[in-house]
Design a protein around this motif. Sequence first.
Motif, short mmCIF file in Angstrom:
data_model
loop_
_atom_site.label_atom_id
_atom_site.label_comp_id
_atom_site.label_asym_id
_atom_site.label_seq_id
_atom_site.Cartn_x
_atom_site.Cartn_y
_atom_site.Cartn_z
N ARG A 180 56.40 48.95 36.84
CA ARG A 180 57.41 49.90 37.31
C ARG A 180 57.02 51.34 37.01
NH1 ARG A 180 61.19 46.16 34.65
NH2 ARG A 180 62.01 44.70 36.21
N ILE A 181 56.15 51.52 35.99
CA ILE A 181 55.77 52.89 35.61
C ILE A 181 54.30 53.19 35.90
CG2 ILE A 181 57.56 53.10 33.85
CD1 ILE A 181 55.51 52.37 31.74
N VAL A 182 53.47 52.14 36.00
CA VAL A 182 52.05 52.35 36.28
C VAL A 182 51.81 52.17 37.77
CG1 VAL A 182 49.70 51.55 35.84
CG2 VAL A 182 51.39 51.52 33.99
N PRO A 183 51.23 53.16 38.45
CA PRO A 183 50.97 53.02 39.89
C PRO A 183 50.06 51.83 40.19
CG PRO A 183 50.70 55.31 39.18
CD PRO A 183 50.84 54.50 37.94
N ALA A 184 50.35 51.15 41.30
CA ALA A 184 49.54 49.99 41.69
C ALA A 184 48.10 50.38 41.96
CB ALA A 184 50.15 49.35 42.94
N TYR A 185 47.86 51.64 42.28
CA TYR A 185 46.50 52.13 42.53
C TYR A 185 45.58 51.82 41.36
CZ TYR A 185 42.77 55.50 43.60
OH TYR A 185 41.57 56.09 43.86
N PHE A 186 46.15 51.80 40.13
CA PHE A 186 45.33 51.56 38.94
C PHE A 186 45.31 50.08 38.56
CE2 PHE A 186 46.70 56.02 38.51
CZ PHE A 186 45.46 56.63 38.42
N TRP A 187 46.48 49.46 38.37
CA TRP A 187 46.46 48.09 37.87
C TRP A 187 45.96 47.10 38.92
CZ3 TRP A 187 49.31 44.61 40.55
CH2 TRP A 187 50.45 45.04 41.23
N ALA A 188 46.24 47.33 40.19
CA ALA A 188 45.76 46.41 41.23
C ALA A 188 44.25 46.52 41.41
CB ALA A 188 46.48 46.69 42.55
N ARG A 189 43.70 47.69 41.12
CA ARG A 189 42.24 47.85 41.20
C ARG A 189 41.57 47.13 40.04
NH1 ARG A 189 37.79 47.42 42.59
NH2 ARG A 189 36.22 49.05 42.84
N LEU A 190 42.20 47.17 38.87
CA LEU A 190 41.61 46.54 37.69
C LEU A 190 41.57 45.02 37.80
CD1 LEU A 190 43.01 48.65 34.72
CD2 LEU A 190 40.66 48.60 35.57
N ASN A 191 42.65 44.43 38.29
CA ASN A 191 42.69 42.95 38.34
C ASN A 191 42.31 42.39 39.71
OD1 ASN A 191 44.94 43.39 39.96
ND2 ASN A 191 46.41 42.79 38.39
N ASP A 192 41.77 43.26 40.58
CA ASP A 192 41.24 42.86 41.89
C ASP A 192 42.31 42.43 42.89
OD1 ASP A 192 38.59 43.43 42.10
OD2 ASP A 192 37.88 41.52 41.33
N GLN A 193 43.59 42.66 42.60
CA GLN A 193 44.61 42.34 43.59
C GLN A 193 44.55 43.28 44.79
OE1 GLN A 193 48.64 41.60 42.33
NE2 GLN A 193 48.00 40.69 40.38
N MET A 194 43.89 44.43 44.60
CA MET A 194 43.72 45.35 45.71
C MET A 194 42.75 44.78 46.74
SD MET A 194 42.69 49.41 45.52
CE MET A 194 44.13 49.80 44.51
N TYR A 195 41.80 43.93 46.26
CA TYR A 195 40.84 43.28 47.15
C TYR A 195 40.85 41.78 46.86
CZ TYR A 195 39.28 48.13 47.35
OH TYR A 195 39.24 49.50 47.48
N PRO A 196 41.90 41.06 47.28
CA PRO A 196 42.07 39.66 46.88
C PRO A 196 41.11 38.68 47.55
CG PRO A 196 43.79 40.31 48.42
CD PRO A 196 43.01 41.56 48.10
N ASP A 197 40.50 39.09 48.67
CA ASP A 197 39.66 38.16 49.43
C ASP A 197 38.18 38.36 49.18
OD1 ASP A 197 41.99 37.12 50.65
OD2 ASP A 197 41.97 38.73 52.15
N ARG A 198 37.82 38.91 48.05
CA ARG A 198 36.41 39.17 47.75
C ARG A 198 35.66 37.85 47.58
NH1 ARG A 198 35.15 43.29 43.01
NH2 ARG A 198 36.04 44.65 44.60
N PRO A 199 34.51 37.68 48.27
CA PRO A 199 33.73 36.44 48.14
C PRO A 199 33.26 36.20 46.72
CG PRO A 199 33.00 37.74 50.03
CD PRO A 199 33.93 38.61 49.24
N VAL A 200 33.12 34.94 46.34
CA VAL A 200 32.69 34.59 44.99
C VAL A 200 31.30 35.16 44.71
CG1 VAL A 200 32.06 32.67 43.48
CG2 VAL A 200 34.08 32.50 44.94
N ALA A 201 30.45 35.22 45.73
CA ALA A 201 29.09 35.73 45.54
C ALA A 201 29.06 37.20 45.19
CB ALA A 201 28.27 35.48 46.81
N LEU A 202 30.14 37.93 45.48
CA LEU A 202 30.21 39.34 45.15
C LEU A 202 30.84 39.60 43.78
CD1 LEU A 202 31.24 41.00 48.55
CD2 LEU A 202 28.98 40.96 47.46
N MET A 203 31.30 38.53 43.13
CA MET A 203 31.86 38.69 41.79
C MET A 203 30.72 38.93 40.80
SD MET A 203 35.09 38.34 42.35
CE MET A 203 35.83 38.06 40.74
N ARG A 204 30.94 39.84 39.87
CA ARG A 204 29.88 40.17 38.91
C ARG A 204 29.49 38.99 38.04
NH1 ARG A 204 31.74 45.10 40.29
NH2 ARG A 204 30.46 46.95 39.88
N THR A 205 30.45 38.19 37.66
CA THR A 205 30.13 37.04 36.80
C THR A 205 29.17 36.08 37.50
OG1 THR A 205 32.18 35.99 37.59
CG2 THR A 205 32.26 37.13 35.46
#
Length: 433
Positions: free
Chosen positions: A265-290
Motif C-alpha cells: 500500500r505504501i511501496v510503489p509496484a514499480y519497485f517490488w514487482a520488479r524485484l520479485n519478477d511479477q512485472m515480467y511473469p512469463d520470463r522463460p526458465v532459460a533466461l533465469m539467472r539460476t
Amino acid sequence: MKLAFYHPHSALQTPWNVTQIALLIFPLSPFLGGVSILLAALRTCQLEYNRVSHSPINRGLALLSILLIISCSLADDKTQAFLGLFNLLPFFVLFAGLSTLIQTTAQLRQIALIFVIGSVPVVILGFGQMFWGWSFELQVLWMVLDLGLASGGEPPGRMAAIFMHANLFAAYLAIAFTLGIALCLEKWRSKSKIPTILLTVSVITSFAALILTDSRNGWAIAVVACLAYALYQSWYIIIAAVASVISSVLLAAFAPSPIAETFRRIVPAYFWARLNDQMYPDRPVALMRTTQWEFAWSLTQQRPWTGWGLRSFGDLYKAQMQIDLGHPHNLFLMLSAETGLPSALLFFGCLAWISFGGVQLLRKPNYLYKKDKLIFFSYLVVILQWAIFNTVDVSLFDFRLNTISWLFFAAVWGVVYSSSRFNRYGEDLIDHR
C-alpha cells in the motif's frame, strides 16, 4: 608524519594530461578516448618499465595472460577464444600503465570530477530518450564517433542512453552517483556553495536516471553507496532511514501475503514487482539467472583446468537451451567455465589483493591526509559496486565499463603501491597537492 607522493619523472605529465582529456571525451567517443588512454598507458610503461615490471600485481596479470593463452589454444573454437582475449589482455596493459601513472589522491579527485562532468551529457541523452522521444544513429569515420540512441530506451521502457542495455547504463550511473556524493561532501566541508549546488544537481539527476533504468542490480549498488557513506560519516539516522526503506521494499516483494499486502500500500509496484519478477511473469526458465549459473558451473566441472575457451558459453548454452545468451550473468562462473578455475581464481585473486591493499591503506593513520580519505574511500566503494554488479551480470563486454573498471582498480593500486614503495625505501616525499 603525513605521507604524499610525487612523479619520479616530469615526462609522465604528458601521459597524464592525455589521460585527463581522453576521460572527458570517453563517454561520447569510446574509441577515441579508449585508444588515447591505452597510448598514455603504453607510454607510461615505456618510461617506467622497471617499476611496472616489479609490481607484484603486474606479474600476476602476466602469469594470468599465459594461462589464458594456453586455455585459448586448447579451446574447441580457437578463433572465438583468441578474439575473447581482446576483452582482457589490452586492459592488463592499461592497468599496468595507469597504476604507475596515478599515484596521488589529488589525481583521484581529478578523475572523479572529470567522470562526473563527462556523465552529464550522457544523462541528458537518457532523459531525452525517455521523455522527449530522442532517437538517432551517429557514425563518423567508422568508430571514432559511433553513437546510437533508441527512443523509449533499450529494452523499451528502460533508460539506457547511449549504452547497449539499461543494466550497463545503471552500472555507469552508479559510479557517477557514488563519485558525485564524495565530491559533494568535500565541497560541503569547504563551504564552496556554487560547486556544491552543481554537484548536488548532478547527484540527484544521476539517481533519478538510475531509477528509470529499472535495473535491480543498479538500485542495489546505489543503495550500497548510500549505506557506505552513511557508515563512513557515522550518520546513523540516514542508516536507519535507508534500512527502513530497504526493509519495506523487500517485505512488499517477498513477505507472506498478509504482510506483503500491507507494505504494498505504501511501496510503489514499480519497485517490488520488479524485484520479485511479477512485472515480467512469463520470463522463460532459460533466461533465469539460476539456470544460467547452474549450466556455467556444470561446464566448469567438466573442464576445471582449462575451460571451454573464451566466448564459448553463448554457443554451448544455445545448443542446450535453444536460446541466445552471451554470458551467464556472473563473471566468476563465466571465467571458470571458459578459462578454467586456475585462471579465474588468479584473476579474482589479483583484484582482491588490490581491494585488500586499498582497505589496509585507508586504515593506516599516517599514510593519507584526513581530507583525502573520503575520495580514496569512494574509489573502494566503486570497486565494491563492481564486485556486486558482476555477481549477477557481466561488465566485461562493454568497452566503456571495462575500461572504467580497470581505471579504478589501477587508481587504487597506484596509490597503494606508491605508498608502500616510498615508505619502504624511505624516500623524501613531496606534496604537490
